[in-house]
Write a protein that holds these residues in place. Structure first.
Motif, mmCIF file in Angstrom:
data_model
loop_
_atom_site.group_PDB
_atom_site.id
_atom_site.type_symbol
_atom_site.label_atom_id
_atom_site.label_comp_id
_atom_site.label_asym_id
_atom_site.label_seq_id
_atom_site.Cartn_x
_atom_site.Cartn_y
_atom_site.Cartn_z
ATOM 1 N N GLN A 3 43.105 46.896 36.146
ATOM 2 C CA GLN A 3 41.922 46.454 36.914
ATOM 3 C C GLN A 3 42.350 45.205 37.699
ATOM 4 O O GLN A 3 42.587 44.156 37.095
ATOM 5 N N VAL A 4 42.489 45.314 38.993
ATOM 6 C CA VAL A 4 43.056 44.218 39.773
ATOM 7 C C VAL A 4 41.978 43.359 40.430
ATOM 8 O O VAL A 4 40.791 43.685 40.401
ATOM 9 N N VAL A 5 42.426 42.243 41.033
ATOM 10 C CA VAL A 5 41.541 41.415 41.858
ATOM 11 C C VAL A 5 41.789 41.800 43.319
ATOM 12 O O VAL A 5 42.932 41.820 43.783
ATOM 13 N N VAL A 6 40.706 42.132 44.020
ATOM 14 C CA VAL A 6 40.786 42.497 45.434
ATOM 15 C C VAL A 6 40.093 41.399 46.231
ATOM 16 O O VAL A 6 38.958 41.040 45.912
ATOM 17 N N THR A 7 40.751 40.850 47.241
ATOM 18 C CA THR A 7 40.077 39.836 48.066
ATOM 19 C C THR A 7 39.876 40.379 49.477
ATOM 20 O O THR A 7 40.757 41.049 50.019
ATOM 21 N N ILE A 8 38.710 40.081 50.041
ATOM 22 C CA ILE A 8 38.415 40.453 51.426
ATOM 23 C C ILE A 8 37.922 39.204 52.136
ATOM 24 O O ILE A 8 36.825 38.705 51.852
ATOM 25 N N ASP A 9 38.746 38.660 53.021
ATOM 26 C CA ASP A 9 38.332 37.495 53.804
ATOM 27 C C ASP A 9 38.141 37.913 55.247
ATOM 28 O O ASP A 9 38.596 38.976 55.669
ATOM 29 N N PRO A 137 44.949 33.161 44.726
ATOM 30 C CA PRO A 137 46.216 33.345 45.451
ATOM 31 C C PRO A 137 47.094 34.429 44.843
ATOM 32 O O PRO A 137 47.960 34.973 45.519
ATOM 33 N N ASN A 138 46.862 34.776 43.556
ATOM 34 C CA ASN A 138 47.674 35.816 42.916
ATOM 35 C C ASN A 138 46.984 37.180 42.905
ATOM 36 O O ASN A 138 47.414 38.078 42.175
ATOM 37 N N ALA A 139 45.925 37.316 43.694
ATOM 38 C CA ALA A 139 45.223 38.615 43.737
ATOM 39 C C ALA A 139 46.217 39.717 44.114
ATOM 40 O O ALA A 139 47.103 39.508 44.945
ATOM 41 N N GLU A 140 46.051 40.874 43.493
ATOM 42 C CA GLU A 140 47.010 41.959 43.707
ATOM 43 C C GLU A 140 46.789 42.691 45.030
ATOM 44 O O GLU A 140 47.711 43.303 45.567
ATOM 45 N N SER A 217 44.540 51.994 49.420
ATOM 46 C CA SER A 217 45.553 50.956 49.300
ATOM 47 C C SER A 217 45.465 50.218 47.956
ATOM 48 O O SER A 217 46.483 49.950 47.314
ATOM 49 N N VAL A 218 44.240 49.941 47.488
ATOM 50 C CA VAL A 218 44.069 49.249 46.190
ATOM 51 C C VAL A 218 44.577 50.137 45.055
ATOM 52 O O VAL A 218 45.295 49.678 44.156
ATOM 53 N N LEU A 219 44.218 51.432 45.104
ATOM 54 C CA LEU A 219 44.607 52.333 44.008
ATOM 55 C C LEU A 219 46.133 52.507 43.959
ATOM 56 O O LEU A 219 46.724 52.551 42.888
ATOM 57 N N GLN A 220 46.759 52.562 45.149
ATOM 58 C CA GLN A 220 48.236 52.658 45.174
ATOM 59 C C GLN A 220 48.860 51.421 44.565
ATOM 60 O O GLN A 220 49.790 51.486 43.775
ATOM 61 N N ARG A 221 48.291 50.268 44.937
ATOM 62 C CA ARG A 221 48.816 48.996 44.427
ATOM 63 C C ARG A 221 48.647 48.924 42.915
ATOM 64 O O ARG A 221 49.576 48.566 42.195
ATOM 65 N N ALA A 222 47.437 49.275 42.426
ATOM 66 C CA ALA A 222 47.158 49.194 40.985
ATOM 67 C C ALA A 222 48.055 50.154 40.214
ATOM 68 O O ALA A 222 48.527 49.824 39.119
ATOM 69 N N ALA A 223 48.326 51.324 40.788
ATOM 70 C CA ALA A 223 49.161 52.316 40.101
ATOM 71 C C ALA A 223 50.611 51.849 40.001
ATOM 72 O O ALA A 223 51.358 52.284 39.128
ATOM 73 N N SER A 224 51.008 50.962 40.917
ATOM 74 C CA SER A 224 52.414 50.511 40.937
ATOM 75 C C SER A 224 52.664 49.364 39.954
ATOM 76 O O SER A 224 53.787 48.930 39.788
ATOM 77 N N LEU A 225 51.598 48.851 39.319
ATOM 78 C CA LEU A 225 51.764 47.662 38.468
ATOM 79 C C LEU A 225 52.057 48.037 37.009
ATOM 80 O O LEU A 225 51.666 49.088 36.546
#
Ligand code: DC
Length: 225
Positions: A3-9, A137-140, A217-225
């Motif tokens: 379960q990652v942190v997603v940031t949208i600025d 700053p360390n959001a995935e 993009s989030v799911l790909q990133r989370a799957a790679s961790l």
């Protein structure tokens, strides 16, 4: 899957709120609207008769803020000391106030811990101006959502019209530009994309298209961790 942190600025009117809300729902994540916290500080100081230019007193309000979020149906309600202020914090006046109070360094540091606490544990979509650079700053997964300023003004006029408020396009456009300028040029935590953020221009994409590409993009990133 982690379960990652997603940031949208990104700037006002780029569609952050709608995208963040739908992305959170699509991922089964919580939503943290950091702009609502700055808006709550602006509303509270205004009600207390304090000027938005008074950094120290605005910071005291920020330190004492009794804020709570609650999803009711489709809407993210904001409560201040138990009062539902969801509509009161969205007026054009409070928008300008939020931008002003957010430029004071002591206000930003008072709200930093609160935001980090609300995002603890991951599984959260955080939206704001500095969430990928300063708050997490360390959001995935980081995104910077933008759109042409005329398109952002057009959306804001339509959004207010849908809730029964008529505003002038030219006035809205100049308010958006004023707010962008202030948010991007302040000394502390200016609105800039994080170096590792994906820049997304929503001018020519539908909400659904943006949400789908971010979710992938989030799911790909989370799957790679
Ligand atoms: O996203 P919004 O329009 O609700 O934000 C209102 C104001 O709050 C915005 O003009 C700048 C400030 N803000 C900020 O400085 N940092 C954030 N992370 C979120 C909002």
């Amino acid at each position: 899957m982690k379960q990652v942190v997603v940031t949208i600025d990104g700037p006002a009117g780029a569609g952050k709120s709608s995208v963040a809300k739908q992305l959170a729902r699509r991922l089964g994540y919580r939503l943290l609207d950091t702009g609502a916290i700055y808006r709550a500080v602006a509303l509270t100081t205004q009600r207390a008769g304090t000027a938005w230019t008074d950094g120290e007193r605005c910071a005291q309000v920020a330190r004492d803020l009794d804020i709570r979020f609650d999803f009711v149906g489709d809407k993210n309600h904001v409560f201040l000391a138990g009062e539902d202020v969801s509509a009161a914090i969205r007026t054009p006046e409070v928008s300008q106030g939020a931008s002003q109070v957010s430029a004071h360094p002591p206000v930003r540091s008072a709200l930093l811990e609160l935001q980090r606490r609300l995002g603890t544990g991951g599984g959260v979509v955080v939206e704001g101006r500095d969430t990928g650079t300063i708050v997490f700053p360390n959001a995935e997964a980081k995104f910077f959502l933008t759109a042409k300023d005329e398109e952002r003004a057009r959306r804001r006029v339509a959004e207010l019209a849908a809730s029964g408020t008529t505003v002038d396009f030219a006035v809205t456009l100049s308010e958006i530009r004023e707010r962008d300028q202030r948010d991007a040029s302040r000394d502390v935590a200016p609105m800039v994309p994080a170096s590792d953020a994906v820049i997304v221009d929503s001018s020519t994409q539908t909400l659904e298209e943006v949400v789908e590409s971010l979710a992938t993009s989030v799911l790909q990133r989370a799957a790679s961790l």
